[in-house]
Design a protein around this motif. Structure first.
Motif, PDB file in Angstrom:
ATOM      1  N   CYS A   1       5.051   3.615   5.891  1.00 25.28           N
ATOM      2  CA  CYS A   1       5.904   2.453   6.175  1.00 25.28           C
ATOM      3  C   CYS A   1       6.830   2.164   4.984  1.00 25.28           C
TER       4      CYS A   1
ATOM      5  N   CYS B   1       7.393  -0.473   3.601  1.00 19.28           N
ATOM      6  CA  CYS B   1       6.851  -1.469   2.661  1.00 19.28           C
ATOM      7  C   CYS B   1       6.136  -0.807   1.497  1.00 19.28           C
TER       8      CYS B   1
ATOM      9  N   THR C   1       3.150   0.692   1.476  1.00 24.26           N
ATOM     10  CA  THR C   1       1.696   0.603   1.465  1.00 24.26           C
ATOM     11  C   THR C   1       1.050   1.989   1.400  1.00 24.26           C
TER      12      THR C   1
ATOM     13  N   CYS D   1       1.657  -1.627  11.046  1.00 27.32           N
ATOM     14  CA  CYS D   1       1.357  -1.358   9.636  1.00 27.32           C
ATOM     15  C   CYS D   1       0.296  -2.344   9.161  1.00 27.32           C
TER      16      CYS D   1
ATOM     17  N   CYS E   1       2.145  -4.783   6.190  1.00 27.06           N
ATOM     18  CA  CYS E   1       3.247  -5.726   6.412  1.00 27.06           C
ATOM     19  C   CYS E   1       3.382  -6.147   7.875  1.00 27.06           C
TER      20      CYS E   1
HETATM   21 ZN   LIG Z   1       4.377  -1.797   6.168  1.00 22.81          ZN
END
Ligand SMILES: [Zn+2]
Length: 174
Positions: free
Chosen positions: A19, A21, A23, A48, A51
């Motif tokens: 993702c 974000c 992670t 996800c 997030c």
């Molecule tokens: Zn994410």
């Protein structure tokens, strides 16, 4: 729509794309087959864990079969496959020293993945050429692996690596 040669390749594609974000938590998508315009489409979708973004990957007409599939990949580049091979080799070598028979079985499976991914890299060497052409490596991860050591993509080096992994695999008894 993405064109995967096999379910194994489709799932690897998803696993290689974390993702946005950033992670590192594992994304565990649902697998489904849907009909889109009369064609069956393989879908991996989920949320996800970090997030909450909804993530969805669609693959058109994925053939049945074992392994990563016939021919060269159009969705995973040789730099990514070398990364997968390296990661599986590391995993195999650490599992191989474990105390349980299950560790050695896990090591064998990881060695198989390492070899299969390395063979995918070798497929990108054009007939008569001595190395993987740099221009076929387009992903960020693939470029990172390539830029770290372009010589690793020479056919001679890839075959040495293959022999090393095969040798290590044979020394692990199940
Ligand atoms: Zn994410």
């Amino acid at each position: 729509m993405l064109a995967a040669r096999s379910l194994q390749e489709a799932r690897l594609y998803v696993d290689l794309r974390p993702c946005d974000c950033g992670t590192t938590s594992p994304f565990d998508p649902e697998f489904s087959v849907e009909e889109v315009d009369g064609q069956s489409v393989v879908v991996y979708s989920g949320t996800c864990p970090n997030c909450g973004t909804e993530r969805r990957f669609e693959f058109a007409g994925v053939p049945d079969g074992d392994g990563f599939g016939a021919g060269t990949s159009s969705i995973i580049d040789p730099g990514e496959f070398l990364w997968v091979s390296d990661a599986a080799t590391d995993q195999a070598l650490s599992a191989a020293t474990g105390p349980d028979p299950a560790d050695r079985q896990a090591a064998q499976a990881a060695f198989e993945t390492a070899l299969a991914a390395l063979d995918e890299v070798l497929k990108f060497v054009p007939a008569g050429a001595t190395e993987v052409p740099a221009e076929v490596i387009r992903s960020e991860l693939g470029r990172t692996v390539y830029d770290a050591n372009p010589d690793r993509f020479q056919i001679e080096r890839l075959e040495q690596r293959r022999a090393m992994i095969t040798d290590a695999q044979q020394r692990v008894s199940v």
